[in-house]
Design a protein around this motif. Structure first.
Motif, mmCIF file in Angstrom:
data_model
loop_
_atom_site.group_PDB
_atom_site.id
_atom_site.type_symbol
_atom_site.label_atom_id
_atom_site.label_comp_id
_atom_site.label_asym_id
_atom_site.label_seq_id
_atom_site.Cartn_x
_atom_site.Cartn_y
_atom_site.Cartn_z
ATOM 1 N N ALA A 121 0.842 -1.190 0.000
ATOM 2 C CA ALA A 121 0.000 0.000 0.000
ATOM 3 C C ALA A 121 0.877 1.240 0.000
ATOM 4 N N HIS A 122 0.471 2.239 -0.776
ATOM 5 C CA HIS A 122 1.156 3.529 -0.726
ATOM 6 C C HIS A 122 0.214 4.545 -0.110
ATOM 7 N N GLU A 123 0.679 5.175 0.991
ATOM 8 C CA GLU A 123 -0.106 6.198 1.674
ATOM 9 C C GLU A 123 0.455 7.571 1.335
ATOM 10 N N ALA A 124 -0.344 8.360 0.632
ATOM 11 C CA ALA A 124 0.121 9.662 0.148
ATOM 12 C C ALA A 124 0.155 10.715 1.240
ATOM 13 N N ASN A 125 -0.793 10.655 2.161
ATOM 14 C CA ASN A 125 -0.946 11.726 3.140
ATOM 15 C C ASN A 125 -0.271 11.412 4.471
ATOM 16 N N ALA A 126 -0.031 12.463 5.232
ATOM 17 C CA ALA A 126 0.583 12.295 6.548
ATOM 18 C C ALA A 126 -0.369 11.628 7.527
ATOM 19 N N ARG A 127 -1.662 11.689 7.256
ATOM 20 C CA ARG A 127 -2.660 10.976 8.066
ATOM 21 C C ARG A 127 -3.295 9.905 7.189
ATOM 22 N N PRO A 128 -3.111 8.629 7.513
ATOM 23 C CA PRO A 128 -3.563 7.568 6.607
ATOM 24 C C PRO A 128 -5.074 7.491 6.484
ATOM 25 N N GLY A 129 -5.515 7.045 5.300
ATOM 26 C CA GLY A 129 -6.934 6.874 5.042
ATOM 27 C C GLY A 129 -7.427 5.511 5.474
ATOM 28 N N ILE A 130 -8.748 5.318 5.392
ATOM 29 C CA ILE A 130 -9.377 4.090 5.881
ATOM 30 C C ILE A 130 -8.862 2.869 5.127
ATOM 31 N N ALA A 131 -8.789 2.961 3.789
ATOM 32 C CA ALA A 131 -8.394 1.801 2.999
ATOM 33 C C ALA A 131 -6.981 1.339 3.349
ATOM 34 N N ASN A 132 -6.064 2.282 3.497
ATOM 35 C CA ASN A 132 -4.686 1.893 3.787
ATOM 36 C C ASN A 132 -4.492 1.461 5.231
ATOM 37 N N LYS A 133 -5.321 1.937 6.138
ATOM 38 C CA LYS A 133 -5.314 1.381 7.493
ATOM 39 C C LYS A 133 -5.722 -0.084 7.449
ATOM 40 N N LEU A 134 -6.733 -0.391 6.631
ATOM 41 C CA LEU A 134 -7.154 -1.779 6.456
ATOM 42 C C LEU A 134 -6.019 -2.616 5.888
ATOM 43 N N ALA A 135 -5.326 -2.076 4.885
ATOM 44 C CA ALA A 135 -4.219 -2.816 4.269
ATOM 45 C C ALA A 135 -3.162 -3.180 5.307
ATOM 46 N N ALA A 136 -2.812 -2.228 6.162
ATOM 47 C CA ALA A 136 -1.803 -2.496 7.185
ATOM 48 C C ALA A 136 -2.264 -3.606 8.119
ATOM 49 N N ALA A 147 7.581 11.197 6.458
ATOM 50 C CA ALA A 147 8.031 10.617 7.718
ATOM 51 C C ALA A 147 7.012 10.952 8.803
ATOM 52 N N GLY A 148 6.831 10.036 9.732
ATOM 53 C CA GLY A 148 5.919 10.289 10.834
ATOM 54 C C GLY A 148 4.486 9.887 10.568
ATOM 55 N N THR A 149 4.177 9.385 9.378
ATOM 56 C CA THR A 149 2.830 8.885 9.117
ATOM 57 C C THR A 149 2.573 7.697 10.034
ATOM 58 N N PRO A 150 1.487 7.715 10.809
ATOM 59 C CA PRO A 150 1.300 6.695 11.841
ATOM 60 C C PRO A 150 0.803 5.349 11.311
ATOM 61 N N VAL A 151 1.699 4.634 10.647
ATOM 62 C CA VAL A 151 1.436 3.268 10.203
ATOM 63 C C VAL A 151 2.606 2.417 10.677
ATOM 64 N N ARG A 152 2.328 1.451 11.530
ATOM 65 C CA ARG A 152 3.396 0.644 12.105
ATOM 66 C C ARG A 152 4.155 -0.122 11.016
ATOM 67 N N GLY A 153 5.479 -0.030 11.076
ATOM 68 C CA GLY A 153 6.322 -0.776 10.146
ATOM 69 C C GLY A 153 6.431 -0.175 8.764
ATOM 70 N N ALA A 154 5.860 1.008 8.547
ATOM 71 C CA ALA A 154 5.897 1.620 7.212
ATOM 72 C C ALA A 154 7.290 2.148 6.895
ATOM 73 N N ARG A 155 7.576 2.234 5.610
ATOM 74 C CA ARG A 155 8.838 2.794 5.127
ATOM 75 C C ARG A 155 8.547 4.073 4.340
#
Length: 362
Positions: A121-136, A147-155
């Motif tokens: 999943a690619h998260e464009a915004n600093a605050r993740p959307g619903i779909a990409n939260k589901l992906a994680a 940097a700092g987007t709150p998704v655990r383990g993201a690069r």
């Protein structure tokens, strides 16, 4: 040969990074087969075929935010979208799914999980959307723009951008850009844009305050969008366009940008080291303000609340900044210090890490 399903769409913020990855992937691996999963209503229905990629569609099924008739129909409609995505994965032998958020991504993520296909999943915004939260939560590898987007383990991979932006030499291209817009090389240029759909408050303010800006010795390229307010003042040095299909030239002409803080816009400014005055969109969940924080913290941008933007703000704040060329030079120098990632290449590297070993190239 790799077969990839790229899922996303609805708005330019989802479609453009998807297409940037698709074009980069084709350039470095010509044999890759790319299928785009979107909806018939989104921007992808036009842009994807125009760029030469195959589009498969599923039903647009928004996540319900309140209890109503659509909420009651959501489970069956969502299951139908997942079934459609699973059929495409099976029938086309998809090896990897890459999602960019938007209505098509959530069914694609779940389908990939059920079909045991790697997903990114690619998260464009600093605050993740619903779909990409589901992906994680489903175990996807996640690449973020900021940097700092709150998704655990993201690069952090940056934003996939068009090659004409990533490879733009603003200094070398500036003469062509000024000629393209009919501008005078002796005067600096303010680029004003509200993004792909325009921004009414920006448009009306800049139209009403055009004479003040021109009086400060600047020229203006004003990209209004369609039906979003603002009128062309028909003054020398003021260029008003509803749409610009040569954003590389618009950026090459600009000395300062007044704009929204969408993730793609902030990423383009960062890659090009362009100083900016950022006006985050007031609606939504506040992601644009978060998108802007890196540039603002570095001193490369100033942040202005949407409600503050008015002709009086132009007189009290913007014009004094335009008159202070040393301050703008400091902002430009700060922009040069920001990290600049080739988002398409970095995201593709992440994708390849999570493909099956037999499908990796390079």
């Amino acid at each position: 040969m790799t077969t990839a399903l790229l899922a996303g769409g609805g708005t330019a913020g989802h479609v453009n990074p998807l297409l940037a990855l698709a074009e980069h992937w084709k350039a470095v691996e010509p044999e890759v087969s790319i299928i785009v999963l979107g909806t018939a209503e989104g921007l992808e229905s036009r842009l994807v075929p125009d760029r030469g990629f195959e589009l498969q569609t599923i039903e647009r099924v928004p996540f319900p935010r309140r209890l109503n008739r659509d909420a009651l129909r959501f489970p069956s409609r969502f299951r139908g979208a997942v079934r459609r995505a699973r059929a495409i994965i099976r029938d086309r032998g998809v090896d990897v799914v890459v999602g960019f958020g938007g209505y098509a991504s959530a069914p694609a993520y779940l389908a990939a999980r059920l079909e045991r296909v790697p997903m990114i999943a690619h998260e464009a915004n600093a605050r993740p959307g619903i779909a990409n939260k589901l992906a994680a939560r489903l175990g996807a590898a996640v690449g973020t723009t900021f940097a700092g987007t709150p998704v655990r383990g993201a690069r952090v991979v940056g934003m996939p951008l068009r090659r004409e932006i990533v490879e733009l030499n603003r200094v070398a291209t500036r003469p062509e850009a000024l000629q393209h817009f009919g501008l005078d090389p002796a005067h600096p240029v303010l680029l004003v844009t509200g993004g792909s759909t325009g921004a009414r408050r920006l448009n009306e303010t800049i139209s009403d305050a055009a004479a003040r800006i021109l009086g400060a010795g600047w020229q203006v390229v004003h990209l209004t969008g369609t039906g979003r307010g603002g009128t062309d003042p028909d003054l020398p040095g003021f260029v008003s366009l509803p749409y610009c299909d040569r954003m590389d030239l618009a950026f090459a002409a600009a000395d300062l940008v007044l704009c929204r803080a969408g993730s793609a816009t902030v990423s383009e400014l960062t890659v090009l080291a362009l100083p900016a005055v950022l006006v985050p969109y007031a609606a939504g969940n506040g992601e644009q303000r978060l998108n802007a924080r890196g540039m603002v913290a570095a001193g490369a941008a100033r942040l202005v609340n949407d409600a503050a933007v008015s002709p009086q703000w132009v007189a009290d704040d913007l014009v004094p900044l335009l008159m202070d060329r040393a301050a703008i030079a400091r902002m430009a120098a700060a922009a040069q210090s920001l990290d600049r990632l080739d988002g398409a290449a970095e995201l593709l590297a992440l994708v390849r890490e999570h493909q099956s070993p037999s499908k990796r190239v390079g």
